[in-house]
Design a protein around this motif. Structure first.
Motif, mmCIF file in Angstrom:
data_model
loop_
_atom_site.group_PDB
_atom_site.id
_atom_site.type_symbol
_atom_site.label_atom_id
_atom_site.label_comp_id
_atom_site.label_asym_id
_atom_site.label_seq_id
_atom_site.Cartn_x
_atom_site.Cartn_y
_atom_site.Cartn_z
ATOM 1 N N ALA A 1 37.285 40.605 38.991
ATOM 2 C CA ALA A 1 36.256 39.631 39.373
ATOM 3 C C ALA A 1 34.879 40.070 38.879
ATOM 4 O O ALA A 1 33.879 39.407 39.162
ATOM 5 N N LEU B 1 34.370 31.532 39.399
ATOM 6 C CA LEU B 1 35.335 32.492 39.949
ATOM 7 C C LEU B 1 36.258 31.807 40.957
ATOM 8 O O LEU B 1 37.478 32.004 40.943
ATOM 9 N N THR C 1 34.025 39.344 44.542
ATOM 10 C CA THR C 1 35.379 39.349 45.115
ATOM 11 C C THR C 1 35.521 38.281 46.199
ATOM 12 O O THR C 1 36.611 37.720 46.367
ATOM 13 N N THR D 1 36.406 35.031 44.703
ATOM 14 C CA THR D 1 37.759 35.091 44.156
ATOM 15 C C THR D 1 38.804 35.021 45.262
ATOM 16 O O THR D 1 39.792 34.276 45.162
#
Lengths: 337, 337
Positions: free
Chosen positions: A80, A113, A200, A203
């Motif tokens: 990520a 993302l 993150t 994601t």
């Protein structure tokens, strides 16, 4: 069964005192890449070291690896926004590390993302996915998105004494920098990550949404970062059930009432205790003192071990074996004495 | 056991008439990324299609996948310069597709690719590695490096009628563009790739060197591109034994005397015949007509099936099943009639 390990870095992690995930900012930038290699191969390949805290506490990735050797699940790293190269087989969803949460827009590519992660999870052939994370400083950005969303859940720490006052100050500064009041981004989770989070979180939330879209079973494996990810999912208006698997070290942390938060979010909480008090060794004792606590899918891996009928004693033995092999007997003896 | 699938693209592949690996230049650029997804997941995830030739011949990656489902080997994609995103878990060794072989320096990062690949193979925990490739137009660049090294081995083709005259013209132009006489780079394989090759060749040669350095057993799985990679390894001055596993379709190709070349290079040749004449289906029949022949580790996968006691009949059945599921019954019926 596949564990998706979402790996990233941010400049937030370099704020002095924020994270235990690496002894210095330079080393910390390597930690997620090294974690992914450890889980994938059982040893570093490109990474210059095995992540251990300054006092010798091994990265939770070593626990995840130990379980993987006993249970045999697949693992895929999702990049990520790593700052270091990794030899771990990874799906590249983003290429930019997150900036400092006190920047106005620390995750400029949050929407991309999120969408790529959702597409990936929808297309993955498995019916059941476990999602872990490795990102230093992740509880601070988790606190950032929780506040942006207007939620009051607390966050844990990879340090024995949670630098929560520091985190609150950083998040307050970050809200100011983004021109936001707490709760201003309630119901707009992608914007909350873009302006107050890390790569993150976008994601993980995307993976959960995509997996649920496709009718899969999904478990987020981790501590309060996963609580923040679960909150993002609920703020997307998604009510489908999913689970949060964590360790007893997070569940026992006074900094957060994880059970109440999980109830509030309608997320099934599963806590696994690896019984580290039964093993007198540097690989386990620091966890008892509150170091690390969770990460790199550790809680989810422990749950998979339990499901597979693998005992926690076997997990501990394998962990000690790997620690002695990778970090060294001397350190194990010295710290474990 | 791990199969390393080295994936890349070049502008060389877009030369009209060079390759069967995709119906048009746009689609061809997607083929290696799609191949890697097929082998990893059994279906495309980000890729917009399953690679089939215009007449319906499936990519050899589908054969590799069929074997993987029966044998259970691990697979890691090595991204040597993909032009399309891939959902396959990949180790990113290079980020630049190769340029046209008629450019003076089509693989500017050849040395970096070679070194990173060698480091990766040295660090990989397995004792035995199989290396496959997927790159459209790869036999033309293979011919390029062979000529730069001064070797006279021939190359095969993914087309039933090898456009060898075209390849020779392209390679002659490429030598001119690089200011090279044939054989000018004998003993300098990294320069041969940099000036006359493609990114996968540097990567494969580096993997073999690193694996041999670390005392591993290594098999290059493929046709004449792997012959070129083996030649690169020998021109590095490395005499250690390693194997080349391929299909009967390459071994039977009149365009190259593979056995003589393997003998000459001191490489153990292993040829596996999947018995496609026993299955009357679009998934197999085009191979009998000389389409595709090999690629994406097919020959190595067939050898692994053989080693595991999995019959070629079981491989063919699984291939047909996957073809019908992914490409469609209609096509299978129409072309297989």
């Amino acid at each position: 069964m596949t564990v998706l390990l979402v790996a990233g870095t941010t400049e937030t992690a370099t704020i002095d005192g924020i994270s235990a995930a690496g002894a210095s900012p330079d080393l910390m930038a390597q930690t997620p890449a090294a974690d992914a290699e450890l889980v994938a191969y059982g040893r570093p390949v490109f990474a210059p070291f095995v992540p251990v805290s300054p006092d010798g506490c091994p990265t939770p990735a070593l626990v995840t690896r130990a379980v993987r050797e006993l249970v045999g699940f697949d693992v895929v790293a999702l990049d990520a926004g790593l700052a270091a190269r990794t030899a771990a087989p990874a799906v590249r969803l983003g290429s930019e590390p997150g900036r400092d949460v006190r920047d106005p827009e620390p995750v400029a590519n949050a929407a991309a993302l999120f969408d790529a992660a959702a597409e990936y999870a929808r297309g993955h052939p498995d019916e059941s996915l476990v999602v872990g994370e490795t990102i230093p400083g992740g509880t601070t950005t988790a606190l950032g998105v929780l506040r942006a969303l207007g939620e009051q859940y607390g966050v844990s720490s990879s340090l024995p004494t949670n630098p929560i006052a520091l985190k609150r100050d950083v998040v307050a500064d970050a809200l100011d920098a983004s021109g936001l009041e707490p709760g201003a981004l309630s119901g707009d989770p992608v914007a909350a990550v873009r302006r107050m989070g890390d790569p993150t979180l976008a994601t993980i939330a995307g993976l959960v949404e995509g997996a649920l879209d496709a009718g899969k079973t999904v478990t987020v494996a981790g501590g309060t970062q996963m609580l923040a990810a679960a909150t993002l999912v609920r703020h997307r208006g998604i009510d489908d059930p999913f689970a949060l698997a964590t360790t007893s070290f997070v569940a026992d942390d006074d900094g957060v009432d994880l059970r109440a938060a999980a109830d509030d979010l309608g997320v099934d909480l599963r806590v696994t205790d690896p019984g580290f008090e039964h093993t007198d060794h540097a690989a386990t004792e620091h966890y008892l003192a509150g170091v690390a606590k969770e990460g790199a899918g550790m809680g989810g891996a422990l749950a998979l071990a339990d499901d597979a009928g693998v005992s926690m004693a076997a997990v501990r033995d394998r962990l000690v074996e790997r620690y002695d092999e990778l970090v060294g007997d001397e350190r194990g003896d010295a710290d474990g004495a």
